[in-house]
Design a protein around this motif. Sequence first.
Motif, PDB file in Angstrom:
ATOM      1  N   SER A  28       0.838  -1.192   0.000  1.00 42.50           N
ATOM      2  CA  SER A  28       0.000   0.000   0.000  1.00 42.50           C
ATOM      3  C   SER A  28       0.881   1.253   0.000  1.00 42.50           C
ATOM      4  N   ARG A  29       0.271   2.399  -0.320  1.00 37.06           N
ATOM      5  CA  ARG A  29       1.020   3.659  -0.273  1.00 37.06           C
ATOM      6  C   ARG A  29       1.584   3.889   1.120  1.00 37.06           C
ATOM      7  N   GLU A  72       4.371   9.219  -2.477  1.00 34.15           N
ATOM      8  CA  GLU A  72       3.068   8.948  -3.078  1.00 34.15           C
ATOM      9  C   GLU A  72       3.128   9.124  -4.601  1.00 34.15           C
ATOM     10  N   GLU A  73       3.821  10.160  -5.042  1.00 26.87           N
ATOM     11  CA  GLU A  73       3.973  10.385  -6.484  1.00 26.87           C
ATOM     12  C   GLU A  73       4.695   9.200  -7.134  1.00 26.87           C
ATOM     13  N   LYS A  74       5.757   8.727  -6.499  1.00 22.57           N
ATOM     14  CA  LYS A  74       6.493   7.572  -7.024  1.00 22.57           C
ATOM     15  C   LYS A  74       5.602   6.336  -7.032  1.00 22.57           C
ATOM     16  N   TRP A  75       4.829   6.137  -5.955  1.00 19.44           N
ATOM     17  CA  TRP A  75       3.935   4.971  -5.859  1.00 19.44           C
ATOM     18  C   TRP A  75       2.952   4.982  -7.025  1.00 19.44           C
ATOM     19  N   TRP A  76       2.337   6.127  -7.305  1.00 23.67           N
ATOM     20  CA  TRP A  76       1.375   6.233  -8.411  1.00 23.67           C
ATOM     21  C   TRP A  76       2.071   6.071  -9.756  1.00 23.67           C
ATOM     22  N   ASP A  77       3.272   6.620  -9.899  1.00 24.87           N
ATOM     23  CA  ASP A  77       4.010   6.479 -11.159  1.00 24.87           C
ATOM     24  C   ASP A  77       4.306   5.013 -11.480  1.00 24.87           C
ATOM     25  N   CYS A  78       4.501   4.209 -10.448  1.00 20.88           N
ATOM     26  CA  CYS A  78       4.838   2.795 -10.619  1.00 20.88           C
ATOM     27  C   CYS A  78       3.615   1.887 -10.600  1.00 20.88           C
ATOM     28  N   ARG A  79       2.464   2.446 -10.341  1.00 25.58           N
ATOM     29  CA  ARG A  79       1.274   1.628 -10.085  1.00 25.58           C
ATOM     30  C   ARG A  79       0.940   0.670 -11.222  1.00 25.58           C
ATOM     31  N   GLU A  80       1.005   1.133 -12.477  1.00 33.29           N
ATOM     32  CA  GLU A  80       0.669   0.268 -13.615  1.00 33.29           C
ATOM     33  C   GLU A  80       1.616  -0.927 -13.688  1.00 33.29           C
ATOM     34  N   THR A  83       0.941  -3.242 -10.677  1.00 30.65           N
ATOM     35  CA  THR A  83      -0.314  -3.967 -10.850  1.00 30.65           C
ATOM     36  C   THR A  83      -0.117  -5.143 -11.810  1.00 30.65           C
TER      37      THR A  83
END
Length: 99
Positions: A28-29, A72-80, A83
């Motif tokens: 999780s974030r 958080e920005e890094k987490w979202w950038d890597c999310r795809e 996943t």
Amino acid sequence: MEAAVEDETETGTASVDDSLPHPRTFESRRDFFVRTSVEWQELLMQSLRWKGIQPEGLSVKEIKTKAFEMSEEKWWDCREEITAMEDEQEAAVSGRSLQ
């Protein structure tokens, strides 16, 4: 080659081009930040100093908040990418349990 394997083991994912902490699969974030908060705070301090801003003028809460925003920005950038890896892992586990 050995360093790449070590990096993959340490982070739970393949190494990436940047030197920023990388999220692990199913992380999780919040868990990502808890695991890497010191690194993000150090990166923030370095960035501020590089910009000529003295981080000593910020409160601990401000530093942690800004570091969380960076993570958080890094987490979202890597999310795809993460996943897709999670889907692969789930498919592998499901495939093994069906046999």
